[in-house]
Design a protein around this motif. Structure first.
Motif, PDB file in Angstrom:
ATOM      1  N   PRO A 345      47.025  44.136  32.462  1.00 13.87           N
ATOM      2  CA  PRO A 345      47.657  44.964  31.428  1.00 13.87           C
ATOM      3  C   PRO A 345      47.406  46.445  31.684  1.00 13.87           C
ATOM      4  N   LYS A 346      48.456  47.242  31.477  1.00 12.64           N
ATOM      5  CA  LYS A 346      48.360  48.688  31.670  1.00 12.64           C
ATOM      6  C   LYS A 346      49.229  49.352  30.612  1.00 12.64           C
ATOM      7  N   ARG A 353      49.386  43.751  41.201  1.00 10.48           N
ATOM      8  CA  ARG A 353      48.460  43.730  42.339  1.00 10.48           C
ATOM      9  C   ARG A 353      48.754  42.503  43.193  1.00 10.48           C
ATOM     10  N   LEU A 354      49.752  42.646  44.052  1.00  8.18           N
ATOM     11  CA  LEU A 354      50.041  41.573  44.995  1.00  8.18           C
ATOM     12  C   LEU A 354      48.976  41.553  46.084  1.00  8.18           C
ATOM     13  N   MET A 355      48.620  40.357  46.538  1.00  6.85           N
ATOM     14  CA  MET A 355      47.578  40.153  47.554  1.00  6.85           C
ATOM     15  C   MET A 355      46.249  40.786  47.125  1.00  6.85           C
ATOM     16  N   ALA A 356      45.895  40.609  45.860  1.00  5.08           N
ATOM     17  CA  ALA A 356      44.611  41.114  45.371  1.00  5.08           C
ATOM     18  C   ALA A 356      43.475  40.347  46.043  1.00  5.08           C
ATOM     19  N   MET A 364      41.735  36.703  30.156  1.00  6.74           N
ATOM     20  CA  MET A 364      42.686  36.080  29.229  1.00  6.74           C
ATOM     21  C   MET A 364      44.026  36.813  29.208  1.00  6.74           C
ATOM     22  N   ALA A 365      44.000  38.137  29.240  1.00  8.71           N
ATOM     23  CA  ALA A 365      45.229  38.925  29.117  1.00  8.71           C
ATOM     24  C   ALA A 365      45.977  39.055  30.433  1.00  8.71           C
TER      25      ALA A 365
END
Length: 648
Positions: A345-346, A353-356, A364-365
């Protein structure tokens, strides 16, 4: 002249009563029946005998007028003569006119019902505002997305997915199209058609727009050069919904709106103060085309991920049931899916964030992005053994190779999407493109449209050629074989998508004849507008993109899962994570490698393995193997390519 004027006046009065509808028409017929009965009764009263008073005579006349069965009971020549006239009048007035009025009224009522003018009494349904070339594939997507639909219904406490389509003129022909559309057919009863325009308050009330769980506004087609564009219609529709919500003091529904000009995104947000997701139609297709030119063969991946049917899709799972796990642990417990990344969430949006890194904790969020064939494969399955955990520290950085010369692109045809396509070419820093555009549209008009859309295009050089690529001699003068890639566009200046596609396909077949004479073959990309044409050229060598099907999939899936829009934007725009092809020889692969080992080897370079793109097609004409079984040996052949997700 006076008698004629009186007759004309009477005729005018009768006409004004008849045009008021069936009720007044029946009243006029009733008056005529009363007058005829009165006249018939007065004609037989002087006979006496059988009639005690004038009322009995009028009743006698009324019975003969309405029921010819009384004709044989009359005695005397005069009575029989009058009753015969009354019976004939009854056939004309009582039987003929009355039945005609009732029949016309019933037909009109049935036509009104077929037009869909009755308000629906539904809640938590999905409303589609407009019947366009995207409507049928859009409805098919919604009805075939079983996993997402199930979660959508649970979220809105509904039992059945009901779809309401607002069409300018709902008809039985559209119902027939629904029943013949693959993916709908027997589910057509879940689709309700209503007539009207999205800018009409009565029409919005007719589809219960304010009670809907989601409202989808697909972009409509408009003639080139008109001042009322599809984006104008979209903004007007959103203003109408907002005005109706203010009038009734009701909350605003969630809206997914498609616009052609992505620069109007701020206008959409100002026009609609509620929850809204904007899908740029032209921008989306332009992005896919340019990425497909940079990575030839990528269209097959798009057609699998962004169209309905068999194959893999991108899913977004909530963090409620998997909170506390890491991405690596989740990937090990989902052996049939590929974990692509996470959404954090932002503010009112999401941080994609792909490939985190695999040790990223899931809260949870959060939302987890996964690739799978079905939503059920993203859930835990105790019957399947877990995979060994793969540890990687996040995405590496892949530097796109700078070409030693500009790429040469030949665009055959013209539509409103070309300026967006040129802008997308210019968004790739370090890549130079020389684009030649062949069309019968005047060059000055094309240059004006591109300049209005894109002021600075240093990375792209455009040359306009006025010619008809349908004429073989004119196409031969362009020398298509000298280009790196050729794009055939479906025109938006023809009356229908079928005509536009017919022109594009004939041009493609003619282009194939010319290329057969040359040893060099450029990459061919063909855009189609009519989904019904998707199988006509399946055996040919061009890469095909069917714009309505791709956009319909995006609209439908974003309506069911709102967070998916930011994922697709991140995946299909310049910079960040991109789906790319890699040469297997660039990696230290053993002679025999399964997909799980391939994932481990690629993770060491900060890349994510998605599958294999075969050099040769299988019996079904497919070359893409996306998300293969983990223990399946890939049996890589010369010129096969790896499909990876990597940062640029």
């Amino acid at each position: 002249m006076l008698p004629f004027r009186i007759i004309d006046r009477i005729k005018f009065i009768v006409e004004r009563q008849l045009v008021k509808g069936a009720g007044f028409q029946l009243l006029v017929v009733g008056v005529f029946i009363g007058l005829i009965s009165l006249i018939g009764g007065l004609l037989v009263v002087p006979q006496g005998g059988a009639f005690d008073d004038i009322g009995s005579a009028i009743w006698w006349a009324f019975l003969r007028l309405t029921d010819p069965g009384y004709l044989g009971d009359d005695v005397g020549t005069w009575q029989r003569f009058v009753s015969t006239l009354l019976t004939i009048s009854g056939y004309v007035v009582f039987m003929g006119t009355l039945v005609a009025i009732l029949t016309r009224w019933l037909i009109a009522k049935m036509a009104d019902l077929e037009r869909g003018l009755t308000p629906v009494t539904l809640k938590n349904h999905i409303v589609v505002l407009g019947w366009t070339s995207q409507t049928l594939p859009l409805l098919s997507e919604l009805l075939s997305s079983s996993g997402r639909v199930r979660r959508f219904l649970e979220k809105h406490d509904a039992q059945t997915l009901n779809l309401v389509v607002l069409s300018e003129h709902a008809s039985a022909g559209q119902v027939h199209e629904l029943r013949n559309e693959p993916g709908i057919r027997g589910k057509a009863r879940q689709v309700i058609l209503r007539s009207g325009l999205a800018i009409q308050p009565d029409a919005l009330n007719r589809v219960a727009c304010l009670d809907a769980a989601a409202v989808i506004v697909p972009s409509a087609a408009h003639e080139a050069g008109t001042l009322v564009t599809s984006d104008v219609e979209t903004v007007k529709a959103l203003l109408s919904i907002a005005a109706q919500a203010r009038h009734f003091g009701a909350p605003l529904p969630f809206v997914v709106a498609e616009i052609q000009d992505i620069r109007k995104h701020p206008v959409i947000e100002r026009a609609y103060p509620g929850a809204v997701e904007v899908v740029g139609g032209d921008a989306t297709i332009s992005r896919l085309m340019v990425q497909n030119i940079l990575h030839p063969g990528l269209s097959e991946i798009y057609n699998e991920l962004l169209t309905a049917g068999e194959g893999n899709e991108i899913y977004v799972r909530g963090g409620e049931s998997i909170a506390g796990m890491t991405l690596g642990e989740l990937a090990a417990q989902r052996p049939l899916a590929i974990v692509l990344g996470i959404l954090k969430p932002k503010g009112n949006s999401w941080d994609v964030r792909l490939m985190a890194p695999s040790d990223t904790p899931i809260e949870m969020a959060d939302r987890v992005i996964m690739l799978a064939r079905d939503y059920s494969e993203t859930e835990a399955n105790l019957k399947l053994p877990s995979l060994p955990t793969i540890t990687h520290g996040g995405a590496g950085r892949y530097l796109r190779k700078t070409a030693d010369r500009p790429r040469t692109i030949l665009v055959l045809g013209w539509n409103r999407r070309v300026p967006s396509l040129i802008a997308e070419f210019g968004s790739y820093a370090g890549q130079m493109f020389n684009v030649d555009i062949v069309s019968v549209v005047p060059a000055a008009e094309r240059e004006r449209d591109i300049t209005r859309y894109l002021q600075d295009r240093q990375e792209v050089t455009c040359r306009h050629i006025e010619a008809d690529y349908m004429v073989e001699d004119e196409l031969r003068k362009v020398n298509p074989a000298d280009y790196d890639a050729v794009i055939l566009l479906s025109s938006d200046r023809l009356a229908s998508g079928e005509e536009a596609d017919a022109r594009a396909m004939v041009g493609y077949l003619q282009l194939e004849d010319l290329l057969a004479e040359s040893p060099h073959r450029p990459q061919l990309i063909m855009e189609l507008s009519d989904p019904d044409n998707r199988h006509l050229l399946s055996g040919h060598q061009s890469e095909m993109m069917i714009s309505p099907m791709i956009l319909s999939h995006v609209l439908a899936q974003v309506a069911l899962r709102r967070e998916l829009r930011v994922v697709l934007d991140e995946l299909f725009t310049a910079g960040g994570a991109e789906i790319q092809f890699r040469d297997p020889r660039d990696y230290p692969l053993p002679a025999s490698v399964d997909f799980h080992l391939l994932e481990r080897i690629l993770s060491e370079r900060g890349e994510l393995a998605l599958g294999v793109f075969r050099h040769g097609a299988d019996v079904d004409g497919r070359r893409l193997e996306l998300n293969p079984p983990r223990k399946c040996f890939l049996d890589l052949q010369p010129d096969d390519q790896l499909v990876v997700l990597a940062n640029t």
